[in-house]
Design a protein around this motif. Sequence first.
Motif, PDB file in Angstrom:
ATOM      1  N   LEU A  30       4.607  -7.642 -11.993  1.00 47.53           N
ATOM      2  CA  LEU A  30       4.949  -8.154 -10.665  1.00 47.53           C
ATOM      3  C   LEU A  30       4.925  -7.029  -9.634  1.00 47.53           C
ATOM      4  O   LEU A  30       4.310  -7.153  -8.568  1.00 47.53           O
ATOM      5  CB  LEU A  30       6.332  -8.806 -10.693  1.00 47.53           C
ATOM      6  N   LEU A  31       5.603  -5.920  -9.943  1.00 51.17           N
ATOM      7  CA  LEU A  31       5.648  -4.793  -9.005  1.00 51.17           C
ATOM      8  C   LEU A  31       4.302  -4.092  -8.901  1.00 51.17           C
ATOM      9  O   LEU A  31       3.938  -3.596  -7.823  1.00 51.17           O
ATOM     10  CB  LEU A  31       6.735  -3.805  -9.428  1.00 51.17           C
ATOM     11  N   TRP A  32       3.572  -4.021 -10.001  1.00 51.63           N
ATOM     12  CA  TRP A  32       2.242  -3.389  -9.982  1.00 51.63           C
ATOM     13  C   TRP A  32       1.322  -4.118  -9.011  1.00 51.63           C
ATOM     14  O   TRP A  32       0.718  -3.505  -8.135  1.00 51.63           O
ATOM     15  CB  TRP A  32       1.654  -3.396 -11.389  1.00 51.63           C
ATOM     16  N   ASN A  33       1.226  -5.425  -9.177  1.00 51.39           N
ATOM     17  CA  ASN A  33       0.326  -6.192  -8.315  1.00 51.39           C
ATOM     18  C   ASN A  33       0.805  -6.210  -6.864  1.00 51.39           C
ATOM     19  O   ASN A  33       0.009  -6.046  -5.935  1.00 51.39           O
ATOM     20  CB  ASN A  33       0.197  -7.619  -8.847  1.00 51.39           C
ATOM     21  N   HIS A  34       2.106  -6.399  -6.679  1.00 47.27           N
ATOM     22  CA  HIS A  34       2.666  -6.418  -5.323  1.00 47.27           C
ATOM     23  C   HIS A  34       2.430  -5.085  -4.623  1.00 47.27           C
ATOM     24  O   HIS A  34       1.997  -5.051  -3.461  1.00 47.27           O
ATOM     25  CB  HIS A  34       4.161  -6.723  -5.404  1.00 47.27           C
ATOM     26  N   SER A  35       2.685  -3.986  -5.299  1.00 50.22           N
ATOM     27  CA  SER A  35       2.542  -2.662  -4.678  1.00 50.22           C
ATOM     28  C   SER A  35       1.099  -2.388  -4.278  1.00 50.22           C
ATOM     29  O   SER A  35       0.841  -1.797  -3.217  1.00 50.22           O
ATOM     30  CB  SER A  35       3.044  -1.577  -5.632  1.00 50.22           C
ATOM     31  N   HIS A  36       0.161  -2.820  -5.094  1.00 51.67           N
ATOM     32  CA  HIS A  36      -1.243  -2.617  -4.739  1.00 51.67           C
ATOM     33  C   HIS A  36      -1.670  -3.539  -3.593  1.00 51.67           C
ATOM     34  O   HIS A  36      -2.452  -3.129  -2.720  1.00 51.67           O
ATOM     35  CB  HIS A  36      -2.134  -2.817  -5.966  1.00 51.67           C
ATOM     36  N   ARG A  37      -1.150  -4.748  -3.587  1.00 53.73           N
ATOM     37  CA  ARG A  37      -1.451  -5.619  -2.441  1.00 53.73           C
ATOM     38  C   ARG A  37      -0.871  -5.039  -1.154  1.00 53.73           C
ATOM     39  O   ARG A  37      -1.501  -5.102  -0.090  1.00 53.73           O
ATOM     40  CB  ARG A  37      -0.919  -7.037  -2.672  1.00 53.73           C
ATOM     41  N   VAL A  38       0.335  -4.478  -1.228  1.00 55.84           N
ATOM     42  CA  VAL A  38       0.943  -3.848  -0.058  1.00 55.84           C
ATOM     43  C   VAL A  38       0.042  -2.734   0.473  1.00 55.84           C
ATOM     44  O   VAL A  38      -0.196  -2.622   1.687  1.00 55.84           O
ATOM     45  CB  VAL A  38       2.343  -3.290  -0.401  1.00 55.84           C
ATOM     46  N   PHE A  39      -0.477  -1.910  -0.420  1.00 53.40           N
ATOM     47  CA  PHE A  39      -1.390  -0.841   0.001  1.00 53.40           C
ATOM     48  C   PHE A  39      -2.626  -1.420   0.676  1.00 53.40           C
ATOM     49  O   PHE A  39      -2.989  -1.011   1.787  1.00 53.40           O
ATOM     50  CB  PHE A  39      -1.808   0.004  -1.198  1.00 53.40           C
ATOM     51  N   LEU A  40      -3.251  -2.378   0.027  1.00 57.26           N
ATOM     52  CA  LEU A  40      -4.496  -2.932   0.557  1.00 57.26           C
ATOM     53  C   LEU A  40      -4.282  -3.671   1.874  1.00 57.26           C
ATOM     54  O   LEU A  40      -5.051  -3.505   2.825  1.00 57.26           O
ATOM     55  CB  LEU A  40      -5.131  -3.857  -0.478  1.00 57.26           C
ATOM     56  N   PHE A  41      -3.225  -4.461   1.952  1.00 62.09           N
ATOM     57  CA  PHE A  41      -2.944  -5.172   3.203  1.00 62.09           C
ATOM     58  C   PHE A  41      -2.543  -4.187   4.303  1.00 62.09           C
ATOM     59  O   PHE A  41      -2.833  -4.410   5.482  1.00 62.09           O
ATOM     60  CB  PHE A  41      -1.856  -6.214   2.994  1.00 62.09           C
ATOM     61  N   GLY A  42      -1.878  -3.105   3.927  1.00 66.51           N
ATOM     62  CA  GLY A  42      -1.542  -2.078   4.902  1.00 66.51           C
ATOM     63  C   GLY A  42      -2.793  -1.406   5.446  1.00 66.51           C
ATOM     64  O   GLY A  42      -2.932  -1.201   6.658  1.00 66.51           O
ATOM     65  N   VAL A  43      -3.724  -1.057   4.554  1.00 67.72           N
ATOM     66  CA  VAL A  43      -4.985  -0.447   4.981  1.00 67.72           C
ATOM     67  C   VAL A  43      -5.757  -1.396   5.896  1.00 67.72           C
ATOM     68  O   VAL A  43      -6.268  -0.989   6.958  1.00 67.72           O
ATOM     69  CB  VAL A  43      -5.853  -0.079   3.761  1.00 67.72           C
ATOM     70  N   LEU A  44      -5.839  -2.648   5.509  1.00 64.92           N
ATOM     71  CA  LEU A  44      -6.588  -3.618   6.305  1.00 64.92           C
ATOM     72  C   LEU A  44      -6.002  -3.762   7.711  1.00 64.92           C
ATOM     73  O   LEU A  44      -6.751  -3.841   8.699  1.00 64.92           O
ATOM     74  CB  LEU A  44      -6.594  -4.974   5.596  1.00 64.92           C
ATOM     75  N   GLN A  45      -4.684  -3.761   7.803  1.00 62.62           N
ATOM     76  CA  GLN A  45      -4.072  -3.860   9.128  1.00 62.62           C
ATOM     77  C   GLN A  45      -4.228  -2.566   9.913  1.00 62.62           C
ATOM     78  O   GLN A  45      -4.360  -2.596  11.145  1.00 62.62           O
ATOM     79  CB  GLN A  45      -2.599  -4.255   8.982  1.00 62.62           C
ATOM     80  N   GLY A  46      -4.257  -1.442   9.201  1.00 59.66           N
ATOM     81  CA  GLY A  46      -4.535  -0.178   9.871  1.00 59.66           C
ATOM     82  C   GLY A  46      -5.943  -0.142  10.425  1.00 59.66           C
ATOM     83  O   GLY A  46      -6.183   0.344  11.540  1.00 59.66           O
ATOM     84  N   ASN A  48      -7.693  -2.784  11.286  1.00 60.12           N
ATOM     85  CA  ASN A  48      -7.738  -3.727  12.409  1.00 60.12           C
ATOM     86  C   ASN A  48      -7.204  -3.104  13.689  1.00 60.12           C
ATOM     87  O   ASN A  48      -7.691  -3.389  14.784  1.00 60.12           O
ATOM     88  CB  ASN A  48      -6.919  -4.976  12.074  1.00 60.12           C
ATOM     89  N   ALA A  49      -6.181  -2.249  13.517  1.00 52.63           N
ATOM     90  CA  ALA A  49      -5.561  -1.608  14.684  1.00 52.63           C
ATOM     91  C   ALA A  49      -6.235  -0.301  15.062  1.00 52.63           C
ATOM     92  O   ALA A  49      -5.860   0.331  16.050  1.00 52.63           O
ATOM     93  CB  ALA A  49      -4.081  -1.362  14.398  1.00 52.63           C
ATOM     94  N   ALA A  50      -7.227   0.111  14.264  1.00 52.64           N
ATOM     95  CA  ALA A  50      -7.977   1.348  14.521  1.00 52.64           C
ATOM     96  C   ALA A  50      -7.059   2.561  14.597  1.00 52.64           C
ATOM     97  O   ALA A  50      -7.209   3.411  15.473  1.00 52.64           O
ATOM     98  CB  ALA A  50      -8.807   1.213  15.803  1.00 52.64           C
ATOM     99  N   VAL A  51      -6.108   2.642  13.664  1.00 52.52           N
ATOM    100  CA  VAL A  51      -5.222   3.802  13.621  1.00 52.52           C
ATOM    101  C   VAL A  51      -5.623   4.707  12.461  1.00 52.52           C
ATOM    102  O   VAL A  51      -6.150   4.243  11.444  1.00 52.52           O
ATOM    103  CB  VAL A  51      -3.739   3.386  13.475  1.00 52.52           C
ATOM    104  N   LYS A  52      -5.392   5.989  12.628  1.00 50.21           N
ATOM    105  CA  LYS A  52      -5.709   6.955  11.586  1.00 50.21           C
ATOM    106  C   LYS A  52      -4.487   7.140  10.674  1.00 50.21           C
ATOM    107  O   LYS A  52      -3.358   7.209  11.161  1.00 50.21           O
ATOM    108  CB  LYS A  52      -6.104   8.298  12.200  1.00 50.21           C
ATOM    109  N   PHE A  53      -4.739   7.217   9.390  1.00 53.61           N
ATOM    110  CA  PHE A  53      -3.651   7.404   8.434  1.00 53.61           C
ATOM    111  C   PHE A  53      -4.204   8.085   7.188  1.00 53.61           C
ATOM    112  O   PHE A  53      -5.428   8.145   6.977  1.00 53.61           O
ATOM    113  CB  PHE A  53      -3.012   6.063   8.073  1.00 53.61           C
ATOM    114  N   ASP A  54      -3.309   8.574   6.360  1.00 52.67           N
ATOM    115  CA  ASP A  54      -3.685   9.248   5.121  1.00 52.67           C
ATOM    116  C   ASP A  54      -3.635   8.213   3.992  1.00 52.67           C
ATOM    117  O   ASP A  54      -2.548   7.797   3.586  1.00 52.67           O
ATOM    118  CB  ASP A  54      -2.711  10.396   4.845  1.00 52.67           C
ATOM    119  N   PRO A  55      -4.783   7.795   3.445  1.00 57.65           N
ATOM    120  CA  PRO A  55      -4.792   6.762   2.401  1.00 57.65           C
ATOM    121  C   PRO A  55      -4.003   7.155   1.155  1.00 57.65           C
ATOM    122  O   PRO A  55      -3.364   6.300   0.527  1.00 57.65           O
ATOM    123  CB  PRO A  55      -6.280   6.587   2.088  1.00 57.65           C
ATOM    124  N   GLU A  56      -4.058   8.423   0.791  1.00 60.06           N
ATOM    125  CA  GLU A  56      -3.343   8.866  -0.409  1.00 60.06           C
ATOM    126  C   GLU A  56      -1.838   8.746  -0.221  1.00 60.06           C
ATOM    127  O   GLU A  56      -1.131   8.239  -1.099  1.00 60.06           O
ATOM    128  CB  GLU A  56      -3.704  10.315  -0.752  1.00 60.06           C
TER     129      GLU A  56
END
Length: 212
Positions: A30-46, A48-56
């Motif tokens: 449950l936490l494995w899948n949720h945590s990876h979705r959080v990362f991916l959805f966070g990247v996608l929203q980043g 969309n907003a054209a913001v720079k961030f450190d993926p690692e």
Amino acid sequence: MSTIIADIKIPDSKLAIGAAELLREHGNDLLWNHSHRVFLFGVLQGQNAAVKFDPELLYISALFHDLGLTKHYSSADKRFEVDGANAARSYLQQHGVPDTSIRLVWDAIALHTTIGVAQYKEPEVALIYSGVGYDVMGENFDSITEEVREKVVSAFPRNNFKNKILPSFLEGFKHKPETTFGNIKADVCARLLPGFQGINFCDCVLHSPWKE
């Protein structure tokens, strides 16, 4: 070979892999899948907003953000968010990560349930917050297309997530429900913990030791 989901590369540095191994060891599916979705959805929203961030750093923050719910990392008296943040800080310190990066990760994890604050901080902090909000509550749901959502969920399934995540939250802090005072997890205790009596801020003020 690297893993790419919805055109997003899952970080595969030694530091990232080590963090993923800790989640695998001490968490669950449950936490494995949720945590990876959080990362991916966070990247996608980043994106969309054209913001720079450190993926690692974003990935490591996502991996640790709920580890404070697990028995291995849970303290007797701290918010689970702080337990996860402290665990990430210790891990990063052991690997010689600069203090500035460590503070970003700590804040991202510690503030990921703090509505009205986290979204105004640095991109890594804000994107963990928005990634969590997207996966747990569907915030800004239409900001990501159904096609892209399906790619993420196909790789990291939800598997009745709506009904499983609330009991999972409670399991992580039912031994210290007082730590939910002043934050949204008090709602979990109120709904699922029999006999729960939450602390009321107004009572704290009116019954303080001050005479006037």
